[in-house]
Design a protein around this motif. Structure first.
Motif, PDB file in Angstrom:
ATOM      1  N   GLU A 103       5.999 -32.854   2.420  1.00  0.00           N
ATOM      2  CA  GLU A 103       7.237 -32.019   1.883  1.00  0.00           C
ATOM      3  C   GLU A 103       6.920 -31.263   0.551  1.00  0.00           C
ATOM      4  O   GLU A 103       7.456 -30.480   0.211  1.00  0.00           O
ATOM      5  N   LYS A 133      10.094 -31.480  12.691  1.00  0.00           N
ATOM      6  CA  LYS A 133      10.903 -30.548  11.535  1.00  0.00           C
ATOM      7  C   LYS A 133      10.785 -29.753  10.619  1.00  0.00           C
ATOM      8  O   LYS A 133      11.376 -28.529  10.526  1.00  0.00           O
ATOM      9  N   ARG A 162      18.046 -27.701  -0.371  1.00  0.00           N
ATOM     10  CA  ARG A 162      18.583 -28.634   0.157  1.00  0.00           C
ATOM     11  C   ARG A 162      19.966 -27.891  -0.405  1.00  0.00           C
ATOM     12  O   ARG A 162      19.492 -27.468  -1.852  1.00  0.00           O
ATOM     13  N   TYR A 324      23.490 -42.989   9.071  1.00  0.00           N
ATOM     14  CA  TYR A 324      22.639 -43.244   7.862  1.00  0.00           C
ATOM     15  C   TYR A 324      22.359 -43.980   6.503  1.00  0.00           C
ATOM     16  O   TYR A 324      21.271 -44.950   6.688  1.00  0.00           O
ATOM     17  N   ASN A 345      14.879 -40.158   5.940  1.00  0.00           N
ATOM     18  CA  ASN A 345      15.157 -38.877   6.525  1.00  0.00           C
ATOM     19  C   ASN A 345      15.515 -38.946   7.765  1.00  0.00           C
ATOM     20  O   ASN A 345      14.616 -37.699   8.084  1.00  0.00           O
ATOM     21  N   ARG A 347      17.595 -36.644   9.292  1.00  0.00           N
ATOM     22  CA  ARG A 347      17.748 -35.124   9.791  1.00  0.00           C
ATOM     23  C   ARG A 347      16.904 -34.245   9.849  1.00  0.00           C
ATOM     24  O   ARG A 347      15.370 -34.287   9.467  1.00  0.00           O
ATOM     25  N   THR A 348      16.981 -33.252  10.600  1.00  0.00           N
ATOM     26  CA  THR A 348      16.187 -32.087  10.929  1.00  0.00           C
ATOM     27  C   THR A 348      16.341 -30.905  10.291  1.00  0.00           C
ATOM     28  O   THR A 348      17.085 -31.284   8.631  1.00  0.00           O
ATOM     29  N   TYR A 349      15.339 -30.117   9.828  1.00  0.00           N
ATOM     30  CA  TYR A 349      15.548 -28.705   8.618  1.00  0.00           C
ATOM     31  C   TYR A 349      16.331 -28.761   8.264  1.00  0.00           C
ATOM     32  O   TYR A 349      17.093 -28.304   7.035  1.00  0.00           O
ATOM     33  N   GLU A 351      19.778 -29.525   9.745  1.00  0.00           N
ATOM     34  CA  GLU A 351      20.664 -30.274   8.158  1.00  0.00           C
ATOM     35  C   GLU A 351      20.228 -30.566   7.456  1.00  0.00           C
ATOM     36  O   GLU A 351      21.283 -30.765   6.498  1.00  0.00           O
ATOM     37  N   ASP A 352      19.271 -31.217   6.704  1.00  0.00           N
ATOM     38  CA  ASP A 352      18.933 -31.418   5.238  1.00  0.00           C
ATOM     39  C   ASP A 352      19.228 -30.047   3.983  1.00  0.00           C
ATOM     40  O   ASP A 352      19.949 -31.028   3.179  1.00  0.00           O
TER      41      ASP A 352
END
Length: 555
Positions: A103, A133, A162, A324, A345, A347-349, A351-352
Motif C-alpha cells: 500500500e 483491492k 482516504r 469490524y 483492513n 474494506r474495498t478500495y 469503502e476505504d
C-alpha cells in the motif's frame, strides 16, 4: 533474476524495503549503475533480518548513489520521496506486513517488485488480496517463477488518499464505482435494476409501503433502482444524489413510460437541496457512512423539518463498526488457522476512501435522539434481516451483524408493526383467497429460452402475502402435457415486489422456462408458501391454466 528485471525496466530511482545484507541492492546497482538507490531497514532480527547487517550493505554499495534509512516501514504512513521508478519489497515477512508495504509502494512507484511471492501462503495470499483491492490502479502484474518467486506489478496510477470531507470525494463516485463496487451492482447489471434483491434496498421498500399518492424522497439514490421500485408501485418519488455519474445512470436506466411523472432524479447535494414540500417517507440507504457527522446532523434536521407528522425516515448503514472492531478479528484468526489470509483492513478500495463516518448502533442512536423523539434501531445480517428486532441480542451477536437499520418519526414508532411488515408467517388457508389473470395471451415459446409473463394477482383473503422470510409467498408454475401428465412440477419462482395486502392487486413479472421438448402443453400458474403449502392444494380456483405451444428455435 533481479538483475534481468532491472535491465528490462531500466529504473532511474530505486527504493528497497528490507535491505538486510544488501545483496539485492548491489544486484540492482550493478544492473543500472546510474540509478539513485534508497534502502530502508529496521535493523532487527525479525523476519529473516540480522542486527547490523545493513553495515555490510553500506560497504558493498560504496561508490554508487546509495543511501540508507534505519526505520520500520510498518510504522510509516508514506514512503520518503515523491516518486520511485522501482520499489522492491522483501517477501520474508507476515501477510499484514507485505500488504502494508504494498500500500505504501503503489502510491509512489511505477514498478513494484515483491521478492519471495511464494515464500509462504500467507505472503502469497496477502499480495493477491492487495492486487484484487487495487486492481483499478494496476496496469498488469507478472508472476516470475524461481527460488521463492517474484511478483512484478506495473502501476497505472496512484490511488487516492482516504477522504476527510464528503465534498472532496465527489469525483470518486464514478461509473466504475456504481457498476462494479457499490452494493447490489451484480443484480443491477443482470436485471438492469428491475428487480430488488439486496436486503439494504428490499427492507426500506417494504417499510415505505409505496402506493399511489405517497410522496417519497430518496437521499443518495445512487443508480436509482430503489426509486424505480417505489415508483412502479405507484408512489411519487424523487431521488437525489450529488454524483453526476449516478444520476446519469439512473436517468438512462429508468425512463419507462409507465413511471413518467412519478419518478424524477435530481443531481443535488442533500445539504443544499431545496426541499419545497414535505414527504411521507424519506429514505437514506448506505448514505450515513459517506458523510461527516456535522454535515449529517444538518441533513437529519432538514429531513425532520420536511417530514409529515406521521411520516417516517428509513435508514440503513453498513458496516456496523462493531463488526469490524470485534467480530472480523475472530474471522481473521480462523482464516489463519485454516492456512488462509484475510487482510487487517477488510474494506474495498472505494469503502476505504468513501467511508469517512462508519457507525455503531449507539452512535446512530446518539444522532437520531438529537432530532427525533421516536425511533427504532436494529442490527441485521444478509441472511437474517429482522435480526435484533425479533430477539434479545448478546454483545457478540450485535458485533456479528454487519447492517444497521433504523426508522424514525415525529409519531410513535411501533417495533411490533415493523416486525410484522418484515415477516411472512404461515398462512391459514381458510383465510386465504386469490385470483390470477395473465395480462396478455402467451405466444409460442422456444425451448431453452426464459420468458417474462405479466400476471395480475388479486388478494381476496384476509392476510397479506409477501415474498419475505421465514415463509415467503412466491408465484410458481407447473407444466403438464395435453394428457394431464406432469412434466415440470417445481417451476421457477417469482417474487411479489411488495407485500400484497388484503383486497389489493399487483401486476407481477413472472419468470417462465418452457419444457425441454417441443409440443403442446398446459401451463399451470399458481402460488406457493415455502415450507407450508401449494395454493392449489388448499384454495379453490387454482391453478390458472393456459395452453402453450413450445417449439425448437429455427436454425
Amino acid at each position: 533474476m533481479k538483475y534481468a528485471i532491472c535491465k528490462a525496466i531500466d529504473p532511474k530511482s530505486i527504493l528497497e524495503i528490507g535491505v538486510r545484507y544488501g545483496y539485492s541492492a548491489i544486484t540492482f546497482l550493478n544492473s543500472v549503475p546510474d540509478a539513485r538507490y534508497l534502502g530502508i531497514d529496521n535493523d532487527s532480527e525479525t523476519f529473516g533480518g540480522a542486527k547490523n547487517a545493513i553495515q555490510w550493505a553500506r560497504k558493498i554499495t560504496t561508490g554508487y548513489d546509495a543511501d540508507f534509512l534505519m526505520k520500520d516501514t510498518q510504522n510509516m504512513g508514506h514512503l520518503p520521496g515523491n516518486h520511485w521508478d522501482l520499489v522492491h519489497i522483501d517477501g520474508q515477512q507476515d501477510g499484514d506486513g507485505t500488504f502494508h508495504d504494498l500500500e505504501l509502494a503503489i502510491r509512489k512507484a511505477t514498478w513494484v517488485l515483491v521478492d519471495g511471492y511464494f515464500w509462504s501462503n500467507e505472503n502469497m495470499f496477502a499480495s493477491t488480496q492487495f492486487m484484487k483491492k487495487y486492481s483499478k490502479f494496476i496496469e498488469y502484474a507478472a508472476i516470475i517463477p524461481g527460488y521463492a518467486g517474484d511478483l512484478l506489478i506495473k502501476v497505472k496510477m496512484p490511488p487516492k488518499e482516504r477522504g476527510q470531507e464528503y465534498l472532496s470525494l465527489s469525483s470518486e463516485y464514478d461509473k466504475e464505482y456504481f457498476e462494479n463496487d457499490c452494493g447490489g451492482y451484480v443484480s443491477f447489471k443482470r436485471d438492469r435494476g428491475r428487480k430488488l434483491e439486496d436486503p439494504r434496498l428490499v427492507i426500506p421498500c417494504l417499510l415505505a409501503k409505496p402506493k399511489k399518492g405517497l410522496k417519497i424522497l430518496d437521499i443518495g439514490c445512487g443508480r436509482g433502482e430503489l426509486c424505480y421500485a417505489l415508483a412502479k408501485m405507484g408512489a411519487d418519488v424523487t431521488g437525489i444524489d450529488y454524483s453526476e455519474e449516478a444520476i446519469d445512470i439512473a436517468r438512462k436506466t429508468f425512463n419507462d413510460d409507465d413511471i413518467k411523472g412519478k419518478l424524477s432524479f435530481v443531481c443535488e447535494d442533500a445539504v443544499t437541496y431545496p426541499m419545497e414540500s414535505t414527504f411521507d417517507v424519506i429514505i437514506a440507504t448506505d448514505f450515513l457512512e459517506h458523510v461527516e457527522t456535522p454535515v449529517l446532523e444538518q441533513i437529519l434536521k432538514k429531513c425532520a423539518q420536511h417530514l409529515n407528522p406521521d411520516g417516517k425516515l428509513i435508514l440503513h448503514t453498513a458496516p456496523n463498526l462493531e463488526y469490524y472492531h470485534k467480530y472480523y478479528p475472530e474471522l481473521r484468526l480462523k482464516a489463519k488457522e485454516a492456512g488462509c489470509y484475510l487482510p487487517a483492513n477488510p474494506r474495498t478500495y472505494y469503502e476505504d476512501i468513501m467511508h469517512i463516518n462508519e457507525h455503531t448502533p449507539n452512535s446512530l442512536e446518539a444522532l437520531l435522539s438529537g432530532v427525533f423523539d421516536h425511533f427504532v434501531i436494529w442490527v441485521a445480517s444478509e441472511t437474517d434481516t429482522i435480526g435484533s428486532l425479533a430477539a434479545e441480542y448478546t454483545e457478540q451477536m450485535m458485533a456479528a451483524s454487519r447492517s444497521i437499520f433504523a426508522v424514525a418519526s415525529h409519531s410513535p414508532v411501533s417495533k411490533d408493526l415493523i416486525l410484522s411488515t418484515l415477516t411472512q408467517k404461515p398462512l391459514d388457508p381458510k383465510r386465504t383467497a386469490i385470483e390470477m389473470k395473465l395480462k396478455k395471451q402467451i405466444e409460442d415459446m422456444i425451448v431453452g429460452e426464459e420468458y417474462i409473463l405479466e400476471i395480475e394477482v388479486q388478494n381476496n383473503g384476509k392476510d397479506k402475502l409477501a415474498s419475505i422470510p421465514p415463509n415467503p409467498v412466491h408465484i410458481a408454475y407447473h407444466w403438464k402435457d395435453m394428457k394431464d401428465n406432469l412434466i415440470v412440477y417445481d417451476g421457477l419462482r417469482s417474487t411479489l415486489a411488495v407485500p400484497l395486502e388484503p383486497m389489493e392487486n399487483q401486476m407481477i413479472e413472472m419468470k417462465i422456462m418452457p419444457p425441454q421438448e417441443p409440443g403442446k402443453y398446459i401451463l399451470e400458474v399458481t402460488m406457493v408458501q415455502e415450507s407450508c403449502f401449494w395454493f392449489e392444494d388448499m384454495i379453490p380456483g387454482l391453478p390458472y391454466k393456459v395452453e402453450c405451444v413450445v417449439r425448437m428455435a429455427e436454425i
